[in-house]
Design an enzyme around this catalytic site. Structure first.
Site, mmCIF file in Angstrom:
data_model
loop_
_atom_site.group_PDB
_atom_site.id
_atom_site.type_symbol
_atom_site.label_atom_id
_atom_site.label_comp_id
_atom_site.label_asym_id
_atom_site.label_seq_id
_atom_site.Cartn_x
_atom_site.Cartn_y
_atom_site.Cartn_z
ATOM 1 N N LYS A 100 7.045 55.719 6.633
ATOM 2 C CA LYS A 100 7.558 56.891 6.585
ATOM 3 C C LYS A 100 7.793 57.315 4.560
ATOM 4 O O LYS A 100 6.843 57.267 4.074
ATOM 5 C CB LYS A 100 9.316 57.456 7.430
ATOM 6 N N ASN A 101 8.192 56.536 4.645
ATOM 7 C CA ASN A 101 8.349 56.055 3.051
ATOM 8 C C ASN A 101 7.496 56.019 1.784
ATOM 9 O O ASN A 101 7.255 55.803 0.918
ATOM 10 C CB ASN A 101 9.799 55.621 1.862
ATOM 11 N N ARG B 153 12.345 65.251 -0.133
ATOM 12 C CA ARG B 153 12.804 63.935 -1.153
ATOM 13 C C ARG B 153 11.692 63.971 -2.326
ATOM 14 O O ARG B 153 11.239 64.577 -2.838
ATOM 15 C CB ARG B 153 13.706 63.042 -1.245
ATOM 16 N N CYS C 24 17.407 64.861 3.009
ATOM 17 C CA CYS C 24 18.923 64.309 3.427
ATOM 18 C C CYS C 24 19.994 64.501 1.829
ATOM 19 O O CYS C 24 19.582 64.040 1.101
ATOM 20 C CB CYS C 24 18.856 62.948 3.829
ATOM 21 N N ARG D 267 22.628 63.195 -6.047
ATOM 22 C CA ARG D 267 20.850 62.804 -6.074
ATOM 23 C C ARG D 267 20.351 63.184 -7.047
ATOM 24 O O ARG D 267 19.491 63.909 -7.497
ATOM 25 C CB ARG D 267 19.724 63.678 -4.992
ATOM 26 N N PRO D 268 21.094 62.911 -8.220
ATOM 27 C CA PRO D 268 20.326 63.228 -9.614
ATOM 28 C C PRO D 268 18.954 62.797 -9.942
ATOM 29 O O PRO D 268 18.610 62.120 -8.782
ATOM 30 C CB PRO D 268 21.150 62.686 -10.690
ATOM 31 N N ILE D 269 17.828 63.268 -10.723
ATOM 32 C CA ILE D 269 16.650 62.573 -11.328
ATOM 33 C C ILE D 269 16.707 62.176 -12.364
ATOM 34 O O ILE D 269 15.955 62.197 -13.092
ATOM 35 C CB ILE D 269 15.536 63.564 -10.563
ATOM 36 N N ASP D 270 17.899 62.092 -13.513
ATOM 37 C CA ASP D 270 17.875 62.343 -14.487
ATOM 38 C C ASP D 270 16.988 60.391 -14.998
ATOM 39 O O ASP D 270 16.173 60.340 -15.775
ATOM 40 C CB ASP D 270 18.958 61.448 -15.242
ATOM 41 N N ASP E 182 19.981 52.895 4.874
ATOM 42 C CA ASP E 182 19.145 53.526 5.889
ATOM 43 C C ASP E 182 19.359 53.591 7.143
ATOM 44 O O ASP E 182 18.796 53.949 8.259
ATOM 45 C CB ASP E 182 17.091 54.088 5.160
ATOM 46 N N ILE F 20 25.334 53.042 -1.980
ATOM 47 C CA ILE F 20 24.137 53.339 -2.357
ATOM 48 C C ILE F 20 24.668 54.790 -2.743
ATOM 49 O O ILE F 20 24.130 55.604 -3.914
ATOM 50 C CB ILE F 20 22.976 53.463 -1.777
ATOM 51 N N ARG G 287 11.501 64.333 10.954
ATOM 52 C CA ARG G 287 11.137 64.348 9.898
ATOM 53 C C ARG G 287 10.876 62.887 9.572
ATOM 54 O O ARG G 287 10.026 61.885 9.182
ATOM 55 C CB ARG G 287 12.252 64.815 8.305
HETATM 56 C C1 UD1 Z 1 15.066 56.245 -1.495
HETATM 57 C C2 UD1 Z 1 14.393 56.847 0.169
HETATM 58 C C3 UD1 Z 1 15.672 56.566 0.956
HETATM 59 C C4 UD1 Z 1 17.174 55.876 0.651
HETATM 60 C C5 UD1 Z 1 16.824 55.843 -0.870
HETATM 61 C C6 UD1 Z 1 17.402 54.377 -1.179
HETATM 62 C C7 UD1 Z 1 12.148 57.419 -0.262
HETATM 63 C C8 UD1 Z 1 11.811 59.182 0.315
HETATM 64 N N1 UD1 Z 1 13.582 57.961 0.143
HETATM 65 O O1 UD1 Z 1 15.481 58.031 -2.200
HETATM 66 O O2 UD1 Z 1 15.204 57.129 2.561
HETATM 67 O O3 UD1 Z 1 17.896 56.052 0.948
HETATM 68 O O4 UD1 Z 1 15.563 54.809 -1.679
HETATM 69 O O5 UD1 Z 1 17.165 53.368 -0.951
HETATM 70 O O6 UD1 Z 1 11.718 56.759 -0.375
HETATM 71 N N2 UD1 Z 1 20.171 57.886 -8.952
HETATM 72 C C9 UD1 Z 1 20.751 58.234 -9.971
HETATM 73 N N3 UD1 Z 1 19.383 58.432 -11.200
HETATM 74 C C10 UD1 Z 1 18.039 59.661 -10.558
HETATM 75 C C11 UD1 Z 1 17.691 58.863 -9.050
HETATM 76 C C12 UD1 Z 1 18.864 58.131 -8.196
HETATM 77 O O7 UD1 Z 1 21.490 58.252 -10.000
HETATM 78 O O8 UD1 Z 1 16.994 59.460 -11.343
HETATM 79 C C13 UD1 Z 1 21.162 57.185 -7.693
HETATM 80 C C14 UD1 Z 1 21.329 58.029 -6.727
HETATM 81 O O9 UD1 Z 1 22.128 59.174 -6.745
HETATM 82 C C15 UD1 Z 1 21.684 56.915 -5.250
HETATM 83 C C16 UD1 Z 1 20.965 55.502 -6.095
HETATM 84 O O10 UD1 Z 1 20.445 56.422 -7.560
HETATM 85 O O11 UD1 Z 1 22.999 56.646 -5.904
HETATM 86 C C17 UD1 Z 1 19.543 55.263 -5.509
HETATM 87 O O12 UD1 Z 1 18.602 56.055 -5.675
HETATM 88 P P1 UD1 Z 1 17.358 56.368 -5.042
HETATM 89 O O13 UD1 Z 1 16.961 54.471 -4.635
HETATM 90 O O14 UD1 Z 1 16.740 56.561 -6.173
HETATM 91 O O15 UD1 Z 1 16.950 57.270 -3.524
HETATM 92 P P2 UD1 Z 1 16.140 57.702 -3.538
HETATM 93 O O16 UD1 Z 1 14.513 57.635 -4.073
HETATM 94 O O17 UD1 Z 1 15.824 58.913 -3.187
#
Ligand code: UD1
Length: 428
Positions: free
Chosen positions: A22-23, A93, A117, A122-125, A306, A328, A398
């Site tokens: 999936k991912n 996501r 989920c 779930r920030p995107i900074d 996961d 995480i 999903r």
């Molecule tokens: C992806 C997976 C999800 C999995 C996760 C961790 C997909 C579509 N989803 O989610 O199933 O649980 O990896 O293996 O592939 N963070 C920040 N700032 C950011 C981005 C992330 O602080 O800009 C933090 C998040 O809050 C979290 C950690 O980093 O605590 C890991 O997040 P991330 O690896 O980005 O997860 P996703 O890519 O959303």
């Protein structure tokens, strides 16, 4: 709305074929926008996150045709509407990967804030910082639209201050056609990051180091169409491994890459299962009791978050007291309340759960709160005495292809019914 009705307590035995990851799929499908020509993607899982990714491509004007149930033809030559509105972005996501791809193709992207989920904040900074370091301006527009644009994208040396799967993928996608060289440091190393890099390289990109801490990207001016086969799903495979252990079963899990399963295998061995590795399969069975363990989730190659809910569910009936540390996500134990309704003894304190093993779980009506929590509740239902009804299974759909069919083929007594359906569990 559908729900599962599971009559628990059956040993699951036989073999099961794992679908594409999936991912990886939800990153590779947006990346077809970078090809000047058609792509054929094989081993695509038949799950709702994939249908939604394809809907976004169709909405943009791409030609999307299934050649068989797991192979899709995508031609993004004639895109007319290069943006992702809220009604498409809200379900998943990974819709935010269109940001990186549209930036690479058009130097401009309008993508609504993503769904997915609910695992806490779930920030995107880190995505935004990466785009900015490539020369973009990023703003949040009214209506929750993320707007990113640049005069030109220029390679840079970017250090991520925390490991993020999504930011690694998004910035890699944006950098693939940037001028010069981009070096990404402290990146995620998950199997689907390597798969995406392999896919992009098969389209003419120049990406090295995926799967290590440092990815080096030499920008290219154009990329071509390709035929590509997606890797097997690590988490679907891990879920069936946990199911074999949970039901004292004996399952051969086929179409897997055993290397991707090592951290899961290691924990299952400690729990008391037997795991045999073959070239493209693993066999998992259990004859003795389940043992307590300590489990901590970590970025790859550590134990995947996961798989945390599925493993915690196994531990509810292990001998003794286990500790599960979720390193995480801030809020990934919501499903514990549902397990406690089934008789589990779990105390959650922030990111730590202490699981006191009980002799057995009892069937109950419960509700899935997210994708992997849903899979965990299915495992609980398979282990439990009596009938378990799981609502909100759209979360599970999903990410798991034909889940109940695969389980039934292994001997599970599971049925999907509409919540309006008057079928009663006794009719199973
Ligand atoms: C992806 C997976 C999800 C999995 C996760 C961790 C997909 C579509 N989803 O989610 O199933 O649980 O990896 O293996 O592939 N963070 C920040 N700032 C950011 C981005 C992330 O602080 O800009 C933090 C998040 O809050 C979290 C950690 O980093 O605590 C890991 O997040 P991330 O690896 O980005 O997860 P996703 O890519 O959303």
């Amino acid at each position: 709305m559908n729900k599962y009705i599971i009559n628990g307590g059956k040993r699951l035995c036989g073999s099961v074929e794992i679908s594409g990851a999936k991912n990886a799929a939800v990153a590779i499908l947006p990346a077809t926008l970078l090809a000047e020509g058609p792509c054929v993607i094989e081993n695509l899982p038949n799950i709702s996150d994939v249908s939604r990714s394809l809907q976004i491509l169709s909405h943009m004007g791409a030609t999307v045709n299934y050649l068989n149930p797991s192979t899709v033809f995508v031609d993004t030559t004639n895109i007319t509407s290069p943006s992702v509105p809220y009604e498409y972005a809200k379900h998943m996501r990974a819709s935010y990967y269109f940001l990186g791809v549209l930036l690479a193709r058009y130097k401009h992207a309008d993508v609504a804030m993503p769904g997915g989920c609910d695992l806490g904040a779930r920030p995107i900074d880190r995505h935004i910082k990466g785009f900015e370091e490539l020369g973009c301006t990023v703003s949040i527009e009214p209506g929750g639209i993320i707007r990113a644009s640049a005069q030109s994208l220029v390679g840079n040396h970017i250090f991520f201050d925390g490991v993020s799967v999504g930011a690694t993928i998004n910035v890699m996608l944006a950098a693939v056609k940037a001028e010069g060289v981009t070096v990404l440091e402290n990146v995620a190393k998950e199997p689907h990051i390597v798969d995406l890099a392999n896919f992009l390289n098969s389209m003419g990109a120049d990406i090295r180091g995926a799967g290590t801490d440092v990815i080096k990207i030499h920008g290219v001016s154009s990329m071509h169409g390709t035929n590509y086969t997606i890797i097997p799903d690590q988490i679907e495979a891990g879920t069936f491994m946990a199911i074999a252990a949970a039901t004292s079963g004996d399952i051969v899990i086929k179409n897997v890459i055993p290397k991707h399963l090592e951290s899961i295998t290691e924990k299952l061995l400690k729990i008391g299962a037997v795991v045999e590795e073959y070239d493209e399969a693993v066999r998992v069975y259990r004859e003795g009791p389940l043992n307590k363990i300590t489990l901590k989730t970590l970025p790859h190659p550590g134990f995947p978050t996961d798989m945390q809910p599925q493993m915690t569910t196994l531990l509810t009936v292990a001998n003794g007291s286990s500790m599960v540390i979720e390193d995480i996500w801030d809020n990934r134990f919501k499903y514990a309340t549902e397990l406690c309704r089934m008789g589990a003894n779990i105390k959650v304190d922030g990111k730590v759960a202490v699981v006191e093993g009980v002799p057995s779980l009892k069937g109950a009506p419960i509700r899935a709160s997210d994708l992997r929590a849903g899979a965990a509740l299915v495992i609980a239902g398979l282990m439990a005495e009596g009938v378990t009804e799981i609502e909100d299974i759209y979360h599970i759909e999903r990410g798991y292809e034909n889940f109940e069919e695969k389980l039934r083929s292994l001997g599970a007594d599971i049925k999907k019914v509409s919540v309006c359906d008057k079928t009663v569990a006794g009719a199973l």
